[in-house]
Design a protein around this motif. Structure first.
Motif, PDB file in Angstrom:
ATOM      1  N   ASN A  50     -38.943  31.360 -41.948  1.00 41.55           N
ATOM      2  CA  ASN A  50     -39.589  31.939 -41.028  1.00 41.55           C
ATOM      3  C   ASN A  50     -41.159  31.534 -40.819  1.00 41.55           C
ATOM      4  O   ASN A  50     -41.716  31.593 -39.763  1.00 41.55           O
ATOM      5  N   ALA A  51     -41.563  31.021 -41.867  1.00 40.47           N
ATOM      6  CA  ALA A  51     -42.916  30.185 -41.889  1.00 40.47           C
ATOM      7  C   ALA A  51     -43.186  29.152 -40.742  1.00 40.47           C
ATOM      8  O   ALA A  51     -43.939  28.840 -40.194  1.00 40.47           O
ATOM      9  N   LYS A  52     -41.889  28.403 -40.964  1.00 39.73           N
ATOM     10  CA  LYS A  52     -41.889  26.780 -39.918  1.00 39.73           C
ATOM     11  C   LYS A  52     -41.041  27.407 -38.817  1.00 39.73           C
ATOM     12  O   LYS A  52     -41.061  26.537 -37.793  1.00 39.73           O
ATOM     13  N   ASN A  53     -40.644  28.642 -38.431  1.00 37.86           N
ATOM     14  CA  ASN A  53     -39.928  28.761 -37.429  1.00 37.86           C
ATOM     15  C   ASN A  53     -38.554  27.885 -37.003  1.00 37.86           C
ATOM     16  O   ASN A  53     -38.521  27.347 -36.093  1.00 37.86           O
ATOM     17  N   THR A  54     -37.832  27.571 -38.155  1.00 37.77           N
ATOM     18  CA  THR A  54     -36.993  26.756 -38.273  1.00 37.77           C
ATOM     19  C   THR A  54     -35.625  27.435 -38.820  1.00 37.77           C
ATOM     20  O   THR A  54     -35.641  28.410 -39.529  1.00 37.77           O
ATOM     21  N   ALA A  55     -34.647  26.891 -38.426  1.00 37.85           N
ATOM     22  CA  ALA A  55     -33.269  27.653 -38.804  1.00 37.85           C
ATOM     23  C   ALA A  55     -32.162  26.075 -39.088  1.00 37.85           C
ATOM     24  O   ALA A  55     -32.570  25.234 -38.319  1.00 37.85           O
ATOM     25  N   VAL A  56     -31.436  26.339 -39.820  1.00 39.25           N
ATOM     26  CA  VAL A  56     -30.528  25.119 -40.357  1.00 39.25           C
ATOM     27  C   VAL A  56     -29.042  25.551 -40.515  1.00 39.25           C
ATOM     28  O   VAL A  56     -29.038  26.794 -41.036  1.00 39.25           O
ATOM     29  N   LEU A  57     -28.171  24.923 -40.056  1.00 42.32           N
ATOM     30  CA  LEU A  57     -26.892  25.290 -40.370  1.00 42.32           C
ATOM     31  C   LEU A  57     -26.043  24.062 -41.041  1.00 42.32           C
ATOM     32  O   LEU A  57     -26.076  22.909 -40.651  1.00 42.32           O
ATOM     33  N   GLN A  58     -25.918  24.316 -42.535  1.00 45.68           N
ATOM     34  CA  GLN A  58     -25.151  23.177 -43.258  1.00 45.68           C
ATOM     35  C   GLN A  58     -23.847  23.506 -43.209  1.00 45.68           C
ATOM     36  O   GLN A  58     -23.135  24.345 -43.327  1.00 45.68           O
ATOM     37  N   MET A  59     -23.151  22.303 -42.618  1.00 41.04           N
ATOM     38  CA  MET A  59     -21.647  22.605 -42.407  1.00 41.04           C
ATOM     39  C   MET A  59     -20.983  21.540 -43.228  1.00 41.04           C
ATOM     40  O   MET A  59     -21.357  20.050 -43.241  1.00 41.04           O
ATOM     41  N   ASN A  60     -19.925  21.893 -44.128  1.00 40.71           N
ATOM     42  CA  ASN A  60     -19.180  21.162 -45.129  1.00 40.71           C
ATOM     43  C   ASN A  60     -17.694  21.571 -44.643  1.00 40.71           C
ATOM     44  O   ASN A  60     -17.276  22.352 -43.937  1.00 40.71           O
TER      45      ASN A  60
END
Length: 116
Positions: free
Chosen positions: A73-83
């Motif tokens: 939330n501090a960086k306004n980023t989201a990540v999707l790790q797909m395995n």
């Protein structure tokens, strides 16, 4: 105006992994639930995973156990790790608000191709 920029897609073999990143900008974006959606050729856009500002997550049945969504939330980023990627995961992946009826402008997304 809220905007999302996706990156990190590519081509991998079945069983491989990819990490998608989303950079969000705009007022109060850190308060919004965010999600990764995907659209395969000839198919409707569908939800892959969502996450609230507090970190509660929701996954499509097809993603459970293989995908992990997270956000900063501090960086306004989201990540999707797909395995353990499968050919049926091939699609353009988009980041946006959740639910989709609150979505901002849809960007170009990032292409994920799973093929041997």
């Amino acid at each position: 105006q809220v905007q999302f920029v996706e990156s990190g897609g590519g081509s991998v073999q079945p069983g491989g992994s990819l990490r998608l990143s989303c950079a969000a900008s705009g007022n109060l974006v850190s308060l919004f639930p965010m999600a990764w959606y995907r659209q395969a050729p000839g198919q409707q856009r569908e939800l892959a995973a969502s996450i609230t500002s507090g970190g509660n997550t929701l996954y499509a049945d097809s993603a459970k156990g293989r995908f992990t969504i997270s956000r900063d939330n501090a960086k306004n980023t989201a990540v999707l790790q797909m395995n353990s990627l499968k050919p049926e995961d091939t699609a353009v992946y988009y980041c946006n608000r959740y639910p989709a009826r609150f979505a901002a402008y849809w960007g170009q997304g990032t292409q994920v191709t799973v093929s041997s």
